[in-house]
Design a protein around this motif. Structure first.
Motif, PDB file in Angstrom:
ATOM      1  N   ASN A 199     -82.370 -72.571  11.075  1.00 50.16           N
ATOM      2  CA  ASN A 199     -81.165 -71.948  10.714  1.00 50.16           C
ATOM      3  C   ASN A 199     -80.152 -72.802  11.612  1.00 50.16           C
ATOM      4  OD1 ASN A 199     -79.176 -69.963   9.754  1.00 50.16           O
ATOM      5  ND2 ASN A 199     -79.576 -69.021  11.637  1.00 50.16           N
ATOM      6  N   ILE A 200     -78.831 -72.732  11.165  1.00 50.39           N
ATOM      7  CA  ILE A 200     -77.608 -73.154  12.012  1.00 50.39           C
ATOM      8  C   ILE A 200     -76.885 -71.955  12.250  1.00 50.39           C
ATOM      9  CG2 ILE A 200     -76.335 -73.856   9.850  1.00 50.39           C
ATOM     10  CD1 ILE A 200     -75.350 -76.050  11.937  1.00 50.39           C
ATOM     11  N   HIS A 201     -76.390 -71.822  13.624  1.00 49.05           N
ATOM     12  CA  HIS A 201     -75.915 -70.682  14.196  1.00 49.05           C
ATOM     13  C   HIS A 201     -74.574 -71.332  14.787  1.00 49.05           C
ATOM     14  CE1 HIS A 201     -74.945 -66.729  15.078  1.00 49.05           C
ATOM     15  NE2 HIS A 201     -74.735 -67.023  16.743  1.00 49.05           N
ATOM     16  N   PRO A 202     -73.284 -70.695  14.669  1.00 46.86           N
ATOM     17  CA  PRO A 202     -72.093 -71.404  15.421  1.00 46.86           C
ATOM     18  C   PRO A 202     -71.838 -70.840  16.696  1.00 46.86           C
ATOM     19  CG  PRO A 202     -71.421 -69.762  13.895  1.00 46.86           C
ATOM     20  CD  PRO A 202     -72.911 -69.769  13.532  1.00 46.86           C
ATOM     21  N   SER A 203     -72.875 -70.872  17.708  1.00 48.13           N
ATOM     22  CA  SER A 203     -72.830 -70.409  19.144  1.00 48.13           C
ATOM     23  C   SER A 203     -74.058 -71.358  19.788  1.00 48.13           C
ATOM     24  CB  SER A 203     -72.800 -69.211  19.478  1.00 48.13           C
ATOM     25  OG  SER A 203     -74.179 -68.512  19.422  1.00 48.13           O
ATOM     26  N   LEU A 252     -81.333 -72.799   6.406  1.00 50.54           N
ATOM     27  CA  LEU A 252     -80.583 -71.695   6.042  1.00 50.54           C
ATOM     28  C   LEU A 252     -79.240 -72.114   6.528  1.00 50.54           C
ATOM     29  CD1 LEU A 252     -82.431 -68.702   7.750  1.00 50.54           C
ATOM     30  CD2 LEU A 252     -82.928 -69.682   5.564  1.00 50.54           C
ATOM     31  N   ALA A 253     -78.179 -71.863   5.650  1.00 51.46           N
ATOM     32  CA  ALA A 253     -76.660 -72.427   5.953  1.00 51.46           C
ATOM     33  C   ALA A 253     -75.819 -71.490   5.623  1.00 51.46           C
ATOM     34  CB  ALA A 253     -76.476 -73.736   5.300  1.00 51.46           C
ATOM     35  N   GLY A 254     -75.570 -70.526   6.507  1.00 50.71           N
ATOM     36  CA  GLY A 254     -74.702 -69.367   5.947  1.00 50.71           C
ATOM     37  C   GLY A 254     -75.484 -68.391   5.156  1.00 50.71           C
ATOM     38  N   TYR A 255     -76.557 -68.104   5.284  1.00 50.44           N
ATOM     39  CA  TYR A 255     -77.168 -67.092   4.627  1.00 50.44           C
ATOM     40  C   TYR A 255     -77.321 -65.964   5.357  1.00 50.44           C
ATOM     41  CZ  TYR A 255     -81.229 -64.956   1.954  1.00 50.44           C
ATOM     42  OH  TYR A 255     -82.047 -64.319   1.185  1.00 50.44           O
ATOM     43  N   ILE A 309     -65.797 -76.640  15.095  1.00 53.59           N
ATOM     44  CA  ILE A 309     -67.356 -76.233  15.057  1.00 53.59           C
ATOM     45  C   ILE A 309     -67.956 -76.795  13.677  1.00 53.59           C
ATOM     46  CG2 ILE A 309     -68.835 -74.149  15.107  1.00 53.59           C
ATOM     47  CD1 ILE A 309     -67.066 -72.970  17.060  1.00 53.59           C
ATOM     48  N   HIS A 310     -67.113 -76.430  12.845  1.00 54.85           N
ATOM     49  CA  HIS A 310     -67.485 -77.252  11.430  1.00 54.85           C
ATOM     50  C   HIS A 310     -68.087 -78.669  11.317  1.00 54.85           C
ATOM     51  CE1 HIS A 310     -66.914 -73.058   9.155  1.00 54.85           C
ATOM     52  NE2 HIS A 310     -68.201 -73.523   8.959  1.00 54.85           N
ATOM     53  N   ARG A 311     -67.027 -79.363  11.935  1.00 51.07           N
ATOM     54  CA  ARG A 311     -67.300 -80.773  12.096  1.00 51.07           C
ATOM     55  C   ARG A 311     -68.462 -81.118  12.850  1.00 51.07           C
ATOM     56  NH1 ARG A 311     -61.980 -81.525  12.568  1.00 51.07           N
ATOM     57  NH2 ARG A 311     -61.801 -81.584  14.762  1.00 51.07           N
ATOM     58  N   GLN A 312     -68.718 -80.362  13.831  1.00 51.69           N
ATOM     59  CA  GLN A 312     -69.975 -80.663  14.898  1.00 51.69           C
ATOM     60  C   GLN A 312     -71.345 -80.279  13.800  1.00 51.69           C
ATOM     61  OE1 GLN A 312     -71.756 -82.380  17.083  1.00 51.69           O
ATOM     62  NE2 GLN A 312     -69.873 -82.105  18.209  1.00 51.69           N
ATOM     63  N   GLU A 313     -71.142 -78.991  13.156  1.00 54.15           N
ATOM     64  CA  GLU A 313     -72.265 -78.576  12.587  1.00 54.15           C
ATOM     65  C   GLU A 313     -72.623 -79.539  11.298  1.00 54.15           C
ATOM     66  OE1 GLU A 313     -71.978 -73.706  12.350  1.00 54.15           O
ATOM     67  OE2 GLU A 313     -71.064 -74.815  10.544  1.00 54.15           O
ATOM     68  N   HIS A 314     -71.710 -80.295  10.871  1.00 50.76           N
ATOM     69  CA  HIS A 314     -71.914 -81.210   9.840  1.00 50.76           C
ATOM     70  C   HIS A 314     -72.552 -82.517  10.235  1.00 50.76           C
ATOM     71  CE1 HIS A 314     -68.494 -78.813   7.600  1.00 50.76           C
ATOM     72  NE2 HIS A 314     -69.672 -78.345   7.529  1.00 50.76           N
ATOM     73  N   SER A 367     -74.770 -68.294   1.641  1.00 46.90           N
ATOM     74  CA  SER A 367     -74.294 -66.970   0.708  1.00 46.90           C
ATOM     75  C   SER A 367     -72.940 -67.182   0.295  1.00 46.90           C
ATOM     76  CB  SER A 367     -74.361 -65.684   1.771  1.00 46.90           C
ATOM     77  OG  SER A 367     -75.665 -65.219   2.097  1.00 46.90           O
ATOM     78  N   GLY A 368     -72.474 -68.277   0.967  1.00 48.57           N
ATOM     79  CA  GLY A 368     -70.854 -68.435   0.856  1.00 48.57           C
ATOM     80  C   GLY A 368     -70.323 -69.770   0.461  1.00 48.57           C
ATOM     81  N   ASN A 369     -69.585 -70.195   1.355  1.00 52.72           N
ATOM     82  CA  ASN A 369     -68.842 -71.413   0.990  1.00 52.72           C
ATOM     83  C   ASN A 369     -69.617 -72.674   0.840  1.00 52.72           C
ATOM     84  OD1 ASN A 369     -66.523 -73.428   1.120  1.00 52.72           O
ATOM     85  ND2 ASN A 369     -66.641 -73.452   3.269  1.00 52.72           N
ATOM     86  N   GLY A 370     -70.551 -72.898   1.808  1.00 50.73           N
ATOM     87  CA  GLY A 370     -71.607 -73.998   1.599  1.00 50.73           C
ATOM     88  C   GLY A 370     -71.088 -75.267   2.212  1.00 50.73           C
ATOM     89  N   SER A 371     -70.477 -75.417   3.190  1.00 47.33           N
ATOM     90  CA  SER A 371     -69.949 -76.684   3.589  1.00 47.33           C
ATOM     91  C   SER A 371     -71.301 -77.308   4.459  1.00 47.33           C
ATOM     92  CB  SER A 371     -68.908 -76.566   4.515  1.00 47.33           C
ATOM     93  OG  SER A 371     -69.292 -76.130   5.735  1.00 47.33           O
ATOM     94  N   ASN A 372     -72.290 -76.561   4.977  1.00 44.02           N
ATOM     95  CA  ASN A 372     -73.267 -77.191   5.374  1.00 44.02           C
ATOM     96  C   ASN A 372     -74.067 -77.759   4.409  1.00 44.02           C
ATOM     97  OD1 ASN A 372     -73.366 -77.073   8.731  1.00 44.02           O
ATOM     98  ND2 ASN A 372     -72.130 -75.060   8.071  1.00 44.02           N
ATOM     99  N   PHE A 373     -74.337 -76.925   3.503  1.00 43.03           N
ATOM    100  CA  PHE A 373     -74.998 -77.385   1.919  1.00 43.03           C
ATOM    101  C   PHE A 373     -74.812 -78.853   1.906  1.00 43.03           C
ATOM    102  CE2 PHE A 373     -75.210 -78.358  -2.184  1.00 43.03           C
ATOM    103  CZ  PHE A 373     -76.560 -78.139  -2.669  1.00 43.03           C
ATOM    104  N   GLU A 374     -73.257 -78.765   1.611  1.00 37.64           N
ATOM    105  CA  GLU A 374     -72.648 -80.032   1.194  1.00 37.64           C
ATOM    106  C   GLU A 374     -72.966 -81.231   2.168  1.00 37.64           C
ATOM    107  OE1 GLU A 374     -69.271 -80.072  -0.868  1.00 37.64           O
ATOM    108  OE2 GLU A 374     -69.042 -82.332  -1.009  1.00 37.64           O
TER     109      GLU A 374
HETATM  110  C1  GRF Z   1     -71.669 -71.992   9.482  1.00 35.14           C
HETATM  111  O1  GRF Z   1     -70.725 -71.591  10.806  1.00 35.14           O
HETATM  112  C2  GRF Z   1     -73.063 -71.485  10.203  1.00 35.14           C
HETATM  113  O2  GRF Z   1     -73.090 -71.984  11.329  1.00 35.14           O
HETATM  114  C3  GRF Z   1     -73.296 -70.124   9.942  1.00 35.14           C
HETATM  115  O3  GRF Z   1     -72.463 -69.862   8.859  1.00 35.14           O
HETATM  116  C4  GRF Z   1     -71.583 -70.860   8.539  1.00 35.14           C
HETATM  117  C5  GRF Z   1     -71.708 -71.029   7.228  1.00 35.14           C
HETATM  118  O4  GRF Z   1     -70.595 -72.071   6.920  1.00 35.14           O
HETATM  119  N1  GRF Z   1     -74.673 -69.677   9.911  1.00 35.14           N
HETATM  120  P1  GRF Z   1     -70.756 -72.836   5.364  1.00 35.14           P
HETATM  121  O5  GRF Z   1     -70.865 -71.892   4.308  1.00 35.14           O
HETATM  122  O6  GRF Z   1     -71.841 -73.786   5.453  1.00 35.14           O
HETATM  123  O7  GRF Z   1     -69.363 -73.571   5.125  1.00 35.14           O
END
Ligand code: GRF
Length: 189
Positions: A108-112, A87-90, A170-175, A10-17
């Motif tokens: 889905n990825i969740h930041p906790s 799902l990545a920020g949906y 947290i984002h670095r870890q997500e990626h 729904s937003g920035n999409g850094s996890n998409f990338e």
């Molecule tokens: C991430 O922190 C993810 O864990 C959460 O939404 C955020 C999406 O970030 N579900 P991005 O749009 O991928 O940058």
């Protein structure tokens, strides 16, 4: 044939990338075949274009119900032969139609570190609590909010007070975690 991913954001999409780059680099043996967003014009759509990934943009309010827009999505996903939905920020709860069509194949990825801090602004919730070990969770999606079975987790120890610094840790870890986990899931599909 390569497996096909659809990424919902729904937003920035850094996890998409991170996922699209991992596919391009061969870290994930799959292709990102579709980017789905409920926020037309969100930055994720620019990232998708950079990777030549087709985008499905829709406005939920243009549909009479969630059932209606999920039916439209399910048809496009099936037509495309999607194997796994990431799902990545949906910012929507997945409803019955997609769960029935793709049950067990939506993650889905969740930041906790679930089950702590479900829902929106998990990082803010955790900071308010004075948490010292933050983290990231990847889980299967079911009808509950951030409640499906956990697939992978990573801890992010942090004792400071700087939200921006914490968010980028947290984002670095997500990626790292999301591509590695998706690759593992695909090998068992
Ligand atoms: C991430 O922190 C993810 O864990 C959460 O939404 C955020 C999406 O970030 N579900 P991005 O749009 O991928 O940058």
């Amino acid at each position: 044939m390569k497996k096909k991913l659809a990424i919902f954001a729904s937003g920035n999409g850094s996890n998409f990338e991170a996922l699209a780059q991992a596919c391009a680099d061969g870290i994930i043996d799959a292709e990102v075949a579709l980017c789905v967003t409920d926020k037309p014009g969100a930055y994720v759509t620019e990232r998708a274009r950079k990777f030549n990934v087709p985008v499905v943009e829709f406005r939920p309010k243009d549909f009479a119900s969630k059932r209606d827009f999920e039916t439209m999505l399910a048809n496009q996903l099936k037509e495309c032969g999607i194997d796994l939905i990431c799902l990545a920020g949906y910012m929507r709860i997945i409803g019955d139609v997609l769960l029935e069509e793709f049950g067990g194949r939506i993650v889905n990825i969740h930041p906790s570190l679930l089950p702590a801090f479900r829902g929106v602004d998990a990082i803010g919730q955790a900071m308010d609590y004075g948490v010292k070990i933050y983290g990231v969770t990847i889980h299967y999606v079911d009808a509950t909010l951030d409640g499906g079975r956990i697939i992978a987790q990573a801890a992010v120890p942090y004792e400071g007070n700087d939200r921006d610094e914490l968010e980028s840790m947290i984002h670095r870890q997500e990626h790292l975690l999301y591509p590695a986990t998706v690759s593992r899931i695909l090998s068992s599909l």
